[in-house]
Every structure is written in C-alpha cells, then in structure tokens.
Design a protein around this motif. Structure first.
Motif, PDB file in Angstrom:
ATOM      1  N   ASP A  30       0.848  -1.198   0.000  1.00 45.06           N
ATOM      2  CA  ASP A  30       0.000   0.000   0.000  1.00 45.06           C
ATOM      3  C   ASP A  30       0.883   1.248   0.000  1.00 45.06           C
ATOM      4  O   ASP A  30       1.692   1.442   0.914  1.00 45.06           O
ATOM      5  CB  ASP A  30      -0.896  -0.017   1.242  1.00 45.06           C
ATOM      6  CG  ASP A  30      -1.900   1.118   1.250  1.00 45.06           C
ATOM      7  OD1 ASP A  30      -1.806   2.031   0.396  1.00 45.06           O
ATOM      8  OD2 ASP A  30      -2.797   1.108   2.124  1.00 45.06           O
ATOM      9  N   PRO A  31       0.738   2.140  -0.974  1.00 50.63           N
ATOM     10  CA  PRO A  31       1.533   3.365  -0.998  1.00 50.63           C
ATOM     11  C   PRO A  31       1.296   4.260   0.214  1.00 50.63           C
ATOM     12  O   PRO A  31       2.118   5.132   0.516  1.00 50.63           O
ATOM     13  CB  PRO A  31       1.072   4.065  -2.289  1.00 50.63           C
ATOM     14  CG  PRO A  31       0.497   2.984  -3.133  1.00 50.63           C
ATOM     15  CD  PRO A  31      -0.112   2.007  -2.176  1.00 50.63           C
ATOM     16  N   ALA A  32       0.188   4.041   0.926  1.00 47.57           N
ATOM     17  CA  ALA A  32      -0.126   4.874   2.085  1.00 47.57           C
ATOM     18  C   ALA A  32       0.491   4.349   3.373  1.00 47.57           C
ATOM     19  O   ALA A  32       0.305   4.957   4.437  1.00 47.57           O
ATOM     20  CB  ALA A  32      -1.647   4.972   2.252  1.00 47.57           C
ATOM     21  N   ILE A  33       1.241   3.259   3.319  1.00 44.59           N
ATOM     22  CA  ILE A  33       1.856   2.719   4.531  1.00 44.59           C
ATOM     23  C   ILE A  33       2.829   3.739   5.128  1.00 44.59           C
ATOM     24  O   ILE A  33       3.476   4.510   4.401  1.00 44.59           O
ATOM     25  CB  ILE A  33       2.604   1.395   4.223  1.00 44.59           C
ATOM     26  CG1 ILE A  33       3.085   0.719   5.515  1.00 44.59           C
ATOM     27  CG2 ILE A  33       3.765   1.624   3.269  1.00 44.59           C
ATOM     28  CD1 ILE A  33       3.687  -0.667   5.308  1.00 44.59           C
ATOM     29  N   SER A  34       2.908   3.762   6.436  1.00 43.33           N
ATOM     30  CA  SER A  34       3.866   4.638   7.108  1.00 43.33           C
ATOM     31  C   SER A  34       5.282   4.307   6.651  1.00 43.33           C
ATOM     32  O   SER A  34       5.701   3.154   6.696  1.00 43.33           O
ATOM     33  CB  SER A  34       3.762   4.446   8.620  1.00 43.33           C
ATOM     34  OG  SER A  34       4.952   4.826   9.273  1.00 43.33           O
ATOM     35  N   PRO A  35       6.059   5.294   6.187  1.00 42.82           N
ATOM     36  CA  PRO A  35       7.438   5.006   5.767  1.00 42.82           C
ATOM     37  C   PRO A  35       8.261   4.343   6.859  1.00 42.82           C
ATOM     38  O   PRO A  35       9.023   3.405   6.586  1.00 42.82           O
ATOM     39  CB  PRO A  35       7.980   6.393   5.411  1.00 42.82           C
ATOM     40  CG  PRO A  35       6.779   7.172   5.007  1.00 42.82           C
ATOM     41  CD  PRO A  35       5.679   6.689   5.912  1.00 42.82           C
ATOM     42  N   ALA A  36       8.106   4.812   8.106  1.00 44.05           N
ATOM     43  CA  ALA A  36       8.874   4.219   9.199  1.00 44.05           C
ATOM     44  C   ALA A  36       8.490   2.758   9.407  1.00 44.05           C
ATOM     45  O   ALA A  36       9.353   1.906   9.660  1.00 44.05           O
ATOM     46  CB  ALA A  36       8.662   5.012  10.488  1.00 44.05           C
ATOM     47  N   ARG A 169       8.770   3.874  -3.987  1.00 47.10           N
ATOM     48  CA  ARG A 169       7.730   4.909  -3.942  1.00 47.10           C
ATOM     49  C   ARG A 169       7.659   5.572  -2.575  1.00 47.10           C
ATOM     50  O   ARG A 169       7.552   6.804  -2.463  1.00 47.10           O
ATOM     51  CB  ARG A 169       6.399   4.254  -4.308  1.00 47.10           C
ATOM     52  CG  ARG A 169       5.228   5.183  -4.523  1.00 47.10           C
ATOM     53  CD  ARG A 169       4.108   4.467  -5.272  1.00 47.10           C
ATOM     54  NE  ARG A 169       3.869   3.143  -4.701  1.00 47.10           N
ATOM     55  CZ  ARG A 169       3.785   2.032  -5.445  1.00 47.10           C
ATOM     56  NH1 ARG A 169       3.930   2.080  -6.753  1.00 47.10           N
ATOM     57  NH2 ARG A 169       3.546   0.857  -4.852  1.00 47.10           N
ATOM     58  N   VAL A 170       7.709   4.780  -1.511  1.00 46.96           N
ATOM     59  CA  VAL A 170       7.483   5.288  -0.154  1.00 46.96           C
ATOM     60  C   VAL A 170       8.770   5.773   0.508  1.00 46.96           C
ATOM     61  O   VAL A 170       8.774   6.789   1.210  1.00 46.96           O
ATOM     62  CB  VAL A 170       6.818   4.196   0.721  1.00 46.96           C
ATOM     63  CG1 VAL A 170       6.691   4.650   2.161  1.00 46.96           C
ATOM     64  CG2 VAL A 170       5.451   3.821   0.160  1.00 46.96           C
ATOM     65  N   LEU A 171       9.869   5.055   0.287  1.00 47.24           N
ATOM     66  CA  LEU A 171      11.121   5.357   0.988  1.00 47.24           C
ATOM     67  C   LEU A 171      12.194   5.974   0.093  1.00 47.24           C
ATOM     68  O   LEU A 171      13.198   6.475   0.612  1.00 47.24           O
ATOM     69  CB  LEU A 171      11.682   4.069   1.621  1.00 47.24           C
ATOM     70  CG  LEU A 171      10.796   3.410   2.674  1.00 47.24           C
ATOM     71  CD1 LEU A 171      11.388   2.073   3.101  1.00 47.24           C
ATOM     72  CD2 LEU A 171      10.614   4.320   3.873  1.00 47.24           C
TER      73      LEU A 171
END
Length: 251
Positions: A30-36, A169-171
């Motif tokens: 999920d692209p909305a997952i918390s990066p941390a 995408r996220v990190l």
C-alpha cells in the motif's frame, strides 16, 4: 496441457490466491503505509530471515541426496546443482540488516543493535517452516522439497516486484541499496522458477499419484511463509509502538 497445470495446480491455487488477498501483503504494498513502518518491517524481515535462509542450501542438498538414493537420478542431480546456488544467501541478509540498521539509526531513536536483532527468538511460523522442510526431507517423499521450492520461488516472483516498487515509492530508490537479498532473488528466481517448473514436470511424470500430496506441501509452505511475513510486520509495529518511533522523529 502440462502436468503441473493439470495435476498439481488445482490443489495449490487457493493458497496462491491468498498472496494477493492477505491483509499483511496488502498493507506492505500500500503506498499509504507509514514510511517508518515499512522500513522497520524490512529490518525485521532480514533479521528473522537469517533463521529461515541459513539452512536452505543444506535442505536442498540433502533432498537431492535422498532422491539419488531412491533412484531419482535426474531430480537428485538437479537439486544438488541448485543447492550450490543457494550457498551463503543468509550472509546477504545479514549484510542487508547492517545497511538498513545504519540507515535507521541515523534518522530514528532509539538506536537499534544488529546483534540483538539477529539474536531474536524465532516465531512459531519460523519454527514451522524449518520443521516442514526437515519432515519432508526425512519422509518417503523427499522430492517434495521441489514443490516447496517451486512455491516459495513463485511467491518471490509474485510479491517481490510489488514490494520493491513500494519501497522506491514510499522510501526512495536509495533504500533499495539495503535490499540486496530481495533484489537478487527477484532477478535470479526467474531462471530458478523455470528450472523448478521443469523438475516439477519430471516429478509428476514419474509419480502422478502424488500430485495432490506435493501440492499440499507447496500450499503449506506458502501459508507458513505468509504467517512469517505477518510476524515480521507485527513485530515491527510492536517495536515502533514501544519505542514511540514515527516519521516525526526523523532528524
């Protein structure tokens, strides 16, 4: 139609379908997952993964030796060749842990210690994964190791690219440098999956009566591995909850 599709896949397809519907898998891509959280998941995955990966070479080699003893010469030789390709892969995971922890410690409190992460006790799923391999190799159908490898390599092919895309995408793409094990397996598992498919065809030609048993072994391996990935995510969530780590802690 191949024997794999005709005799084997009907019994394993429900387990494969769970890869895309599993809530843990959906969270990880999920692209909305918390990066941390995503970053902490990979620290857990690689730390726990050493326990899962270190015995692989020995499992495949011993299965190959059992196949030779049972007169399955071609399959035995194929497994022995594959075992050599798996040598030292757990060391790649340790290297990834060090890189990921270094990146994490620069940006988040509290400091993580590689040795403590690697010394974590295995989860029930991790122990079950080892037990499945050991019981298969010691049993009457040692060639069932081929089915286990077939499904785990397929999981890597299906899930790996989506995970890597979400990491970029996220990190950010620079984080991919700490995922050497996963990147390499997404690349090399294309060839290994094709090799495993040929071995599965040969195995089913030799013993079509065992198709369902082989599929059940592959399905069990998949289900256990999905539980393992869930353990990694839940452990990451618990670690962040207790430490209070979040994106706002970035320096």
């Amino acid at each position: 139609m191949s024997l794999v599709k005709e005799l084997y896949e009907p019994y394993v397809l429900p387990a494969r379908a769970r890869i895309s519907t599993n809530p843990v898998m959906r969270t990880l891509v999920d692209p909305a997952i918390s990066p941390a959280l995503l970053e902490r998941f990979f620290i857990q995955y690689h730390s726990f993964g050493v326990y899962m990966t270190e015995p692989v070479e020995g499992w495949i080699r011993r299965a190959g030796q059992r196949c030779l003893m049972q007169g399955l010469d071609s399959l035995g030789k194929g497994l022995l060749a594959h075992a050599k390709q798996e040598a030292g892969h757990h060391l790649m995971m340790i290297d990834d842990v060090r890189r990921l922890v270094h990146r994490w410690n620069i940006r988040y409190p509290p400091m993580l210690v590689v040795e403590r992460l690697l010394a974590q006790h295995p989860t029930d799923a991790m122990r079950a994964y080892r037990q499945l391999h050991e019981e298969t190799i010691a049993g009457e159908l040692a060639a069932g190791q081929i089915a286990i490898e077939f499904e785990i390599k397929n999981l890597s092919m299906v899930l790996g690219p989506h995970l890597l895309s979400n990491v970029a995408r996220v990190l950010g793409r620079e984080t991919l440098e700490g995922l050497g094990f996963l990147k390499e397996h997404v690349q090399i598992d294309v060839g290994q999956t094709a090799t495993n498919a040929r071995m599965m065809e040969e195995l089913l030609r030799l013993m079509p009566e065992n198709a369902r048993t082989l599929a059940e072994l592959g399905a069990e391996a998949l289900d256990i591995y999905l539980r393992f990935l869930g353990d990694c995510l839940h452990s990451a969530e618990a670690a962040m909850w207790t430490s209070g780590s979040n994106e706002e802690a970035v320096a």
